[in-house]
Design a protein around this motif. Structure first.
Motif, PDB file in Angstrom:
ATOM      1  N   ALA A   1      -8.721  -9.865  -4.272  1.00 28.29           N
ATOM      2  CA  ALA A   1      -7.710 -10.815  -3.777  1.00 28.29           C
ATOM      3  C   ALA A   1      -8.014 -11.332  -2.380  1.00 28.29           C
ATOM      4  N   ASN A   2      -9.192 -11.036  -1.859  1.00 28.96           N
ATOM      5  CA  ASN A   2      -9.510 -11.431  -0.480  1.00 28.96           C
ATOM      6  C   ASN A   2      -9.405 -12.937  -0.248  1.00 28.96           C
ATOM      7  N   TYR A   3     -10.014 -13.714  -1.144  1.00 32.25           N
ATOM      8  CA  TYR A   3      -9.947 -15.170  -1.013  1.00 32.25           C
ATOM      9  C   TYR A   3      -8.496 -15.649  -1.036  1.00 32.25           C
ATOM     10  N   PHE A   4      -7.742 -15.084  -1.973  1.00 33.03           N
ATOM     11  CA  PHE A   4      -6.342 -15.477  -2.129  1.00 33.03           C
ATOM     12  C   PHE A   4      -5.535 -15.143  -0.880  1.00 33.03           C
ATOM     13  N   ILE A   5      -5.694 -13.926  -0.385  1.00 32.91           N
ATOM     14  CA  ILE A   5      -4.900 -13.478   0.771  1.00 32.91           C
ATOM     15  C   ILE A   5      -5.212 -14.319   2.010  1.00 32.91           C
ATOM     16  N   VAL A   6      -6.494 -14.541   2.267  1.00 34.84           N
ATOM     17  CA  VAL A   6      -6.877 -15.327   3.446  1.00 34.84           C
ATOM     18  C   VAL A   6      -6.379 -16.767   3.321  1.00 34.84           C
ATOM     19  N   SER A   7      -6.602 -17.376   2.161  1.00 35.84           N
ATOM     20  CA  SER A   7      -6.203 -18.777   1.955  1.00 35.84           C
ATOM     21  C   SER A   7      -4.692 -18.943   2.049  1.00 35.84           C
ATOM     22  N   MET A   8      -3.950 -18.081   1.351  1.00 32.77           N
ATOM     23  CA  MET A   8      -2.501 -18.197   1.338  1.00 32.77           C
ATOM     24  C   MET A   8      -1.870 -17.862   2.692  1.00 32.77           C
ATOM     25  N   THR A   9      -2.493 -16.952   3.434  1.00 26.54           N
ATOM     26  CA  THR A   9      -1.978 -16.610   4.762  1.00 26.54           C
ATOM     27  C   THR A   9      -2.057 -17.820   5.690  1.00 26.54           C
ATOM     28  N   ILE A  10      -3.193 -18.511   5.647  1.00 26.07           N
ATOM     29  CA  ILE A  10      -3.358 -19.700   6.493  1.00 26.07           C
ATOM     30  C   ILE A  10      -2.392 -20.804   6.063  1.00 26.07           C
ATOM     31  N   ILE A  11      -2.280 -21.017   4.757  1.00 26.54           N
ATOM     32  CA  ILE A  11      -1.339 -22.018   4.242  1.00 26.54           C
ATOM     33  C   ILE A  11       0.094 -21.662   4.642  1.00 26.54           C
ATOM     34  N   PHE A  12       0.411 -20.370   4.569  1.00 25.51           N
ATOM     35  CA  PHE A  12       1.753 -19.899   4.923  1.00 25.51           C
ATOM     36  C   PHE A  12       2.084 -20.240   6.370  1.00 25.51           C
ATOM     37  N   PHE A  13       1.177 -19.936   7.286  1.00 24.73           N
ATOM     38  CA  PHE A  13       1.467 -20.159   8.708  1.00 24.73           C
ATOM     39  C   PHE A  13       1.457 -21.646   9.075  1.00 24.73           C
ATOM     40  N   ILE A  14       0.666 -22.432   8.373  1.00 27.75           N
ATOM     41  CA  ILE A  14       0.715 -23.888   8.594  1.00 27.75           C
ATOM     42  C   ILE A  14       2.086 -24.421   8.190  1.00 27.75           C
ATOM     43  N   ASN A  15       2.635 -23.890   7.122  1.00 29.27           N
ATOM     44  CA  ASN A  15       3.953 -24.344   6.670  1.00 29.27           C
ATOM     45  C   ASN A  15       5.091 -23.747   7.499  1.00 29.27           C
ATOM     46  N   VAL A  16       4.847 -22.607   8.146  1.00 29.72           N
ATOM     47  CA  VAL A  16       5.813 -22.097   9.132  1.00 29.72           C
ATOM     48  C   VAL A  16       5.923 -23.096  10.279  1.00 29.72           C
ATOM     49  N   LYS A  17       4.748 -23.606  10.704  1.00 28.13           N
ATOM     50  CA  LYS A  17       4.729 -24.638  11.751  1.00 28.13           C
ATOM     51  C   LYS A  17       5.465 -25.890  11.276  1.00 28.13           C
ATOM     52  N   ALA A  18       5.312 -26.229   9.999  1.00 25.98           N
ATOM     53  CA  ALA A  18       6.006 -27.395   9.439  1.00 25.98           C
ATOM     54  C   ALA A  18       7.517 -27.209   9.516  1.00 25.98           C
ATOM     55  N   LEU A  19       7.992 -26.014   9.165  1.00 27.44           N
ATOM     56  CA  LEU A  19       9.419 -25.719   9.241  1.00 27.44           C
ATOM     57  C   LEU A  19       9.914 -25.851  10.678  1.00 27.44           C
ATOM     58  N   PHE A  20       9.148 -25.321  11.616  1.00 29.53           N
ATOM     59  CA  PHE A  20       9.499 -25.437  13.034  1.00 29.53           C
ATOM     60  C   PHE A  20       9.593 -26.900  13.448  1.00 29.53           C
ATOM     61  N   ASP A  21       8.653 -27.730  12.972  1.00 30.71           N
ATOM     62  CA  ASP A  21       8.662 -29.159  13.298  1.00 30.71           C
ATOM     63  C   ASP A  21       9.909 -29.845  12.746  1.00 30.71           C
ATOM     64  N   TYR A  22      10.268 -29.519  11.512  1.00 34.53           N
ATOM     65  CA  TYR A  22      11.468 -30.115  10.906  1.00 34.53           C
ATOM     66  C   TYR A  22      12.713 -29.787  11.733  1.00 34.53           C
ATOM     67  N   ILE A  23      12.831 -28.524  12.107  1.00 36.05           N
ATOM     68  CA  ILE A  23      13.990 -28.094  12.892  1.00 36.05           C
ATOM     69  C   ILE A  23      13.994 -28.775  14.259  1.00 36.05           C
ATOM     70  N   LYS A  24      12.832 -28.805  14.898  1.00 36.99           N
ATOM     71  CA  LYS A  24      12.709 -29.429  16.225  1.00 36.99           C
ATOM     72  C   LYS A  24      13.084 -30.898  16.173  1.00 36.99           C
ATOM     73  N   ASN A  25      12.558 -31.627  15.182  1.00 33.16           N
ATOM     74  CA  ASN A  25      12.860 -33.052  15.060  1.00 33.16           C
ATOM     75  C   ASN A  25      14.333 -33.304  14.801  1.00 33.16           C
ATOM     76  N   LEU A  26      14.940 -32.448  13.973  1.00 36.12           N
ATOM     77  CA  LEU A  26      16.360 -32.594  13.676  1.00 36.12           C
ATOM     78  C   LEU A  26      17.201 -32.364  14.929  1.00 36.12           C
ATOM     79  N   VAL A  27      16.833 -31.372  15.720  1.00 32.98           N
ATOM     80  CA  VAL A  27      17.539 -31.095  16.976  1.00 32.98           C
ATOM     81  C   VAL A  27      17.384 -32.265  17.937  1.00 32.98           C
ATOM     82  N   TRP A  28      16.180 -32.801  18.030  1.00 32.17           N
ATOM     83  CA  TRP A  28      15.932 -33.929  18.930  1.00 32.17           C
ATOM     84  C   TRP A  28      16.784 -35.141  18.559  1.00 32.17           C
ATOM     85  N   VAL A  29      16.842 -35.452  17.267  1.00 34.73           N
ATOM     86  CA  VAL A  29      17.630 -36.611  16.818  1.00 34.73           C
ATOM     87  C   VAL A  29      19.101 -36.425  17.173  1.00 34.73           C
ATOM     88  N   ASN A  30      19.616 -35.245  16.904  1.00 32.73           N
ATOM     89  CA  ASN A  30      21.035 -34.988  17.148  1.00 32.73           C
ATOM     90  C   ASN A  30      21.376 -34.879  18.634  1.00 32.73           C
TER      91      ASN A  30
END
Length: 220
Positions: A76-105
């Motif tokens: 599962a090495n390929y899977f774990i490494v790939s999914m971990t990176i994808i996971f943290f990129i999408n954590v950043k995406a969630l942070f961006d969504y929240i930040k943008n929503l706060v800025w607009v409001n």
């Protein structure tokens, strides 16, 4: 005496005109602000939906990753490494969504036009940076399914070549998109489409209203 009365009358009329213009400017700004608020509503909806979707997506990714790690095998090495990176990129995406929503409001439409334009411009730039960062996950969607139990030793050179070219092409695509999604290229059609599809269209529309107000002030 008549000349003095004329000057006083002229000053009085000029004062009324000036007061009338000030009122008109204030009313125009209120109308522009209302239009801007309406223009930004689709962005607020988009970011709200994005937050909900990102949370659900991250929960699923997290659960899958947790299972893979707690039931670890080298396969599962390929899977774990790939999914971990994808996971943290999408954590950043969630942070961006929240930040943008706060800025607009938090935009103060009673504040100065310059401050409002600055906040909207920062919001537009934040959306652009978000789009740039998200493309970095592309290469890892071409490797998560690999396993060292069969790759590369159990496949032929044909598949190895295909996999290399497949991953390399997505890596180059990610690099190219990251490099070219800049403010300098914001007027290019494809960059504009990406920005608009991520909520930038609402920001551009809101900014255009305040540019009209700036033109009115310059004419005056």
């Amino acid at each position: 005496m008549e000349e003095t009365n004329f000057i006083l009358l002229w000053k009085e009329q000029y004062g009324k005109i000036d007061e009338s213009l000030a009122i008109n400017k204030k009313l125009l700004k209120e109308v522009i602000s209302q239009k801007a608020v309406s223009a930004l509503k689709p962005l607020i909806r988009l970011k709200t939906i994005g937050i909900i979707a990102a949370i659900i997506y991250l929960i699923i990714l997290g659960a899958v990753l947790f299972y893979a790690i707690t039931h670890y095998t080298s396969a599962a090495n390929y899977f774990i490494v790939s999914m971990t990176i994808i996971f943290f990129i999408n954590v950043k995406a969630l942070f961006d969504y929240i930040k943008n929503l706060v800025w607009v409001n938090n935009i103060d439409y009673d504040g100065s036009i310059t401050e409002i334009q600055e906040k909207l411009t920062n919001l537009q730039f934040s959306i652009l940076k978000h789009n740039r960062f998200m493309v970095l996950q592309f290469p890892f969607w071409t490797t998560f399914y690999l396993s060292n139990t069969w790759f590369p030793h159990s496949v032929g050179w044909g598949y190895i070549t295909f996999q290399f070219l497949f991953t390399a092409s997505f890596t180059y695509l990610a690099y190219w998109l990251y490099k070219n999604q800049t403010l300098a290229n914001a007027n290019k059609k494809w960059v504009k489409i990406l920005i608009e599809s991520s909520g930038g269209k609402s920001v551009i529309k809101a900014l255009s209203f305040y540019k009209e107000l700036e033109k009115f002030k310059q004419v005056d």
